[in-house]
Write a protein that holds these residues in place. Sequence first.
Motif, PDB file in Angstrom:
ATOM      1  N   GLU A  54       0.768  -1.048   0.000  1.00 42.04           N
ATOM      2  CA  GLU A  54      -0.128  -0.238  -0.218  1.00 42.04           C
ATOM      3  C   GLU A  54       1.289   1.153   0.118  1.00 42.04           C
ATOM      4  N   GLU A  55       1.957   1.371   0.914  1.00 41.20           N
ATOM      5  CA  GLU A  55       2.646   2.954   1.224  1.00 41.20           C
ATOM      6  C   GLU A  55       3.320   2.612   0.093  1.00 41.20           C
ATOM      7  N   ASP A  56       3.520   1.913  -1.194  1.00 41.13           N
ATOM      8  CA  ASP A  56       3.511   1.773  -2.136  1.00 41.13           C
ATOM      9  C   ASP A  56       3.341   2.472  -3.938  1.00 41.13           C
ATOM     10  N   PHE A  57       2.029   2.124  -3.049  1.00 38.59           N
ATOM     11  CA  PHE A  57       1.221   1.986  -4.539  1.00 38.59           C
ATOM     12  C   PHE A  57       1.182   3.568  -5.374  1.00 38.59           C
ATOM     13  N   HIS A  58       1.721   4.139  -4.526  1.00 35.50           N
ATOM     14  CA  HIS A  58       1.297   6.051  -5.872  1.00 35.50           C
ATOM     15  C   HIS A  58       2.584   6.231  -6.196  1.00 35.50           C
ATOM     16  N   PHE A  59       4.012   4.612  -6.147  1.00 39.79           N
ATOM     17  CA  PHE A  59       5.026   4.300  -7.214  1.00 39.79           C
ATOM     18  C   PHE A  59       4.606   3.631  -8.415  1.00 39.79           C
ATOM     19  N   LEU A  60       3.591   3.045  -7.819  1.00 39.18           N
ATOM     20  CA  LEU A  60       2.959   1.755  -9.158  1.00 39.18           C
ATOM     21  C   LEU A  60       2.158   2.162 -10.258  1.00 39.18           C
ATOM     22  N   SER A  62       2.415   5.489 -10.829  1.00 45.96           N
ATOM     23  CA  SER A  62       3.680   6.554 -11.090  1.00 45.96           C
ATOM     24  C   SER A  62       4.180   5.493 -12.107  1.00 45.96           C
ATOM     25  N   ALA A  63       4.800   4.448 -12.299  1.00 43.64           N
ATOM     26  CA  ALA A  63       5.253   4.229 -12.655  1.00 43.64           C
ATOM     27  C   ALA A  63       4.430   4.020 -14.029  1.00 43.64           C
ATOM     28  N   PHE A  64       2.764   3.082 -14.219  1.00 42.58           N
ATOM     29  CA  PHE A  64       2.318   3.187 -14.969  1.00 42.58           C
ATOM     30  C   PHE A  64       2.168   4.192 -15.717  1.00 42.58           C
ATOM     31  N   SER A  65       1.716   5.282 -15.559  1.00 44.18           N
ATOM     32  CA  SER A  65       1.436   6.345 -15.575  1.00 44.18           C
ATOM     33  C   SER A  65       2.254   7.078 -16.801  1.00 44.18           C
ATOM     34  N   SER A  66       3.537   7.246 -16.479  1.00 49.12           N
ATOM     35  CA  SER A  66       5.164   7.490 -17.128  1.00 49.12           C
ATOM     36  C   SER A  66       4.732   6.159 -18.534  1.00 49.12           C
ATOM     37  N   LEU A  67       5.129   5.127 -18.656  1.00 49.22           N
ATOM     38  CA  LEU A  67       5.125   3.963 -19.318  1.00 49.22           C
ATOM     39  C   LEU A  67       3.842   3.949 -20.098  1.00 49.22           C
ATOM     40  N   GLU A 141      11.242  13.519 -15.171  1.00 46.54           N
ATOM     41  CA  GLU A 141      11.127  11.982 -14.835  1.00 46.54           C
ATOM     42  C   GLU A 141      12.865  11.332 -14.559  1.00 46.54           C
ATOM     43  N   ALA A 142      13.541  12.007 -15.046  1.00 48.45           N
ATOM     44  CA  ALA A 142      15.033  11.738 -15.209  1.00 48.45           C
ATOM     45  C   ALA A 142      15.845  11.782 -13.550  1.00 48.45           C
ATOM     46  N   ILE A 143      15.339  13.421 -12.864  1.00 52.83           N
ATOM     47  CA  ILE A 143      15.600  13.393 -11.406  1.00 52.83           C
ATOM     48  C   ILE A 143      14.666  12.910 -10.614  1.00 52.83           C
ATOM     49  N   LEU A 144      13.847  12.381 -10.609  1.00 50.02           N
ATOM     50  CA  LEU A 144      12.639  11.684  -9.752  1.00 50.02           C
ATOM     51  C   LEU A 144      13.604  10.143  -9.622  1.00 50.02           C
ATOM     52  N   LYS A 145      14.131   9.593 -10.510  1.00 51.93           N
ATOM     53  CA  LYS A 145      14.614   7.719 -10.901  1.00 51.93           C
ATOM     54  C   LYS A 145      15.655   8.025 -10.170  1.00 51.93           C
ATOM     55  N   ALA A 146      16.234   9.154 -10.213  1.00 48.83           N
ATOM     56  CA  ALA A 146      17.238   9.200  -9.355  1.00 48.83           C
ATOM     57  C   ALA A 146      17.562   9.387  -7.784  1.00 48.83           C
ATOM     58  N   VAL A 147      16.061   9.877  -7.843  1.00 48.51           N
ATOM     59  CA  VAL A 147      15.809   9.711  -5.689  1.00 48.51           C
ATOM     60  C   VAL A 147      14.538   8.386  -5.873  1.00 48.51           C
ATOM     61  N   GLY A 148      14.810   7.655  -6.631  1.00 44.28           N
ATOM     62  CA  GLY A 148      13.674   6.579  -6.224  1.00 44.28           C
ATOM     63  C   GLY A 148      12.561   7.485  -6.002  1.00 44.28           C
TER      64      GLY A 148
END
Length: 190
Positions: A54-60, A62-67, A141-148
């Motif tokens: 649950e605490e990682d849903f927003h990452f999922l 965001s990843a799908f949105s970017s994809l 997206e590159a900046i955000l990826k660098a900070v996980g």
Amino acid sequence: MKNPNLTTENFSSANRNYFIDFKRAINNSHYICITRSDKLLDGGYRRSNVVVFEEDFHFLVSAFSSLFHAAAHSHLEGTEYCDSQKIGSQKGIKGIKTWAPDMRPREKFIAHGTDALSDAELMAILIGSGRPNQSAVALCEAILKAVGGRLDLLAAQGHKSLSRFKGIGLAKSSAILAALELGRRMCAVD
């Protein structure tokens, strides 16, 4: 006792079956379990699982949105799909102004509000532009990826750290850090 499915979706393709289950854990938090089941030649099945808590849903999300965002713009290159980091650096992509209006961050923000935008798209509105061969969204997206993908870690960065990304100078790093500081101050008031 097995954790119950709150809801489930599934689909099949060739000899593969996919199950996406939304479940409640023992501690009453939630998680998503994605299972791929491959039918083997001997009639058996090989299963593999991915669990997103649950605490990682927003990452999922965001990843799908970017994809999906990258896939939606892949037609500009004539390729079936392209990596989200490459979307802004492919030849032929001049910038966000060449995108369909409903895909541009500022227009999406006005039409649908903040919930319709990824963190990278919100940041892109702040910095205003990318580089000649990289859109503002791809740069963010590159900046955000660098900070996980963690905004708290992004807020802890300084101008020098952010300026290591080509296309980010003092003005753009100041806009990003100022927005994060405003958010921190707003939370401190509560």
